[in-house]
Design a protein around this motif. Structure first.
Motif, PDB file in Angstrom:
ATOM      1  N   ARG A  79       0.827  -1.218   0.000  1.00 40.82           N
ATOM      2  CA  ARG A  79       0.000   0.000   0.000  1.00 40.82           C
ATOM      3  C   ARG A  79       0.855   1.260   0.000  1.00 40.82           C
ATOM      4  NH1 ARG A  79      -3.276  -0.768   4.460  1.00 40.82           N
ATOM      5  NH2 ARG A  79      -1.717   0.226   5.741  1.00 40.82           N
ATOM      6  N   TYR A  83       1.572   3.699  -3.231  1.00 40.53           N
ATOM      7  CA  TYR A  83       1.105   5.076  -3.093  1.00 40.53           C
ATOM      8  C   TYR A  83       2.211   6.042  -3.518  1.00 40.53           C
ATOM      9  CZ  TYR A  83      -0.138   9.532  -1.037  1.00 40.53           C
ATOM     10  OH  TYR A  83      -0.374  10.863  -0.848  1.00 40.53           O
ATOM     11  N   ASP A  84       3.400   5.848  -2.990  1.00 38.45           N
ATOM     12  CA  ASP A  84       4.511   6.739  -3.310  1.00 38.45           C
ATOM     13  C   ASP A  84       4.857   6.658  -4.796  1.00 38.45           C
ATOM     14  OD1 ASP A  84       6.307   8.681  -2.195  1.00 38.45           O
ATOM     15  OD2 ASP A  84       7.930   7.258  -2.593  1.00 38.45           O
ATOM     16  N   THR A  85       4.864   5.464  -5.336  1.00 40.38           N
ATOM     17  CA  THR A  85       5.171   5.277  -6.756  1.00 40.38           C
ATOM     18  C   THR A  85       4.122   5.951  -7.632  1.00 40.38           C
ATOM     19  OG1 THR A  85       6.242   3.173  -6.255  1.00 40.38           O
ATOM     20  CG2 THR A  85       5.614   3.552  -8.540  1.00 40.38           C
ATOM     21  N   LEU A  86       2.852   5.750  -7.303  1.00 43.10           N
ATOM     22  CA  LEU A  86       1.782   6.363  -8.091  1.00 43.10           C
ATOM     23  C   LEU A  86       1.776   7.891  -7.949  1.00 43.10           C
ATOM     24  CD1 LEU A  86      -1.110   3.818  -7.432  1.00 43.10           C
ATOM     25  CD2 LEU A  86       0.228   4.105  -9.536  1.00 43.10           C
ATOM     26  N   LYS A  87       2.110   8.380  -6.773  1.00 39.00           N
ATOM     27  CA  LYS A  87       2.173   9.828  -6.555  1.00 39.00           C
ATOM     28  C   LYS A  87       3.223  10.458  -7.453  1.00 39.00           C
ATOM     29  CE  LYS A  87       4.028  11.490  -2.849  1.00 39.00           C
ATOM     30  NZ  LYS A  87       4.335  11.814  -1.451  1.00 39.00           N
ATOM     31  N   VAL A  88       4.373   9.824  -7.574  1.00 35.89           N
ATOM     32  CA  VAL A  88       5.445  10.340  -8.410  1.00 35.89           C
ATOM     33  C   VAL A  88       5.038  10.339  -9.871  1.00 35.89           C
ATOM     34  CG1 VAL A  88       7.789   9.846  -9.255  1.00 35.89           C
ATOM     35  CG2 VAL A  88       7.296   9.745  -6.812  1.00 35.89           C
ATOM     36  N   HIS A  89       4.389   9.253 -10.320  1.00 35.64           N
ATOM     37  CA  HIS A  89       3.983   9.151 -11.724  1.00 35.64           C
ATOM     38  C   HIS A  89       2.816  10.100 -12.034  1.00 35.64           C
ATOM     39  CE1 HIS A  89       6.736   6.046 -12.908  1.00 35.64           C
ATOM     40  NE2 HIS A  89       6.364   5.289 -11.867  1.00 35.64           N
ATOM     41  N   ALA A  90       1.942  10.324 -11.080  1.00 38.16           N
ATOM     42  CA  ALA A  90       0.810  11.215 -11.304  1.00 38.16           C
ATOM     43  C   ALA A  90       1.256  12.664 -11.406  1.00 38.16           C
ATOM     44  CB  ALA A  90      -0.228  11.062 -10.186  1.00 38.16           C
ATOM     45  N   ALA A  91       2.324  13.019 -10.707  1.00 30.78           N
ATOM     46  CA  ALA A  91       2.834  14.387 -10.729  1.00 30.78           C
ATOM     47  C   ALA A  91       3.611  14.671 -12.018  1.00 30.78           C
ATOM     48  CB  ALA A  91       3.721  14.628  -9.521  1.00 30.78           C
TER      49      ALA A  91
END
Length: 92
Positions: A79, A83-91
């Motif tokens: 989790r 979250y951290d990985t998706l946050k980086v890719h979303a930014a």
């Protein structure tokens, strides 16, 4: 890689630190569900913990630690790591 390891280690440390309180809480909850009219064994969380150590040994506070660590290592690592990985890719 490092994010997953850090997340997993933090979750496992938290599980280890809070398990004695959770174990005592569960015993109090089970005691309150008892349908018999016998006197209560535990009067509160600290009393339950003291009684457990006196009657069952210090290790009784960490009964169920291994399954808890497995749960934390799997769920929390995934989790928080995702979250951290998706946050980086979303930014991006």
């Amino acid at each position: 890689g490092k994010v997953f390891v850090s997340a997993g280690l933090a979750a496992c440390a938290s599980e280890f630190a809070t398990l004695p309180l959770d174990t005592a809480k569960v015993r109090l909850q089970l005691q309150s569900l008892s349908e018999t009219y016998k006197p209560r064994k535990y009067r509160g969380v600290s009393h339950a913990m003291r009684l457990m150590v006196r009657q069952e040994g210090l290790g009784s506070l960490w009964n169920g630690l291994i399954p808890g660590l497995h749960r934390q290592a799997l769920f929390t690592t995934i989790r928080l790591g995702l979250y951290d990985t998706l946050k980086v890719h979303a930014a991006a």
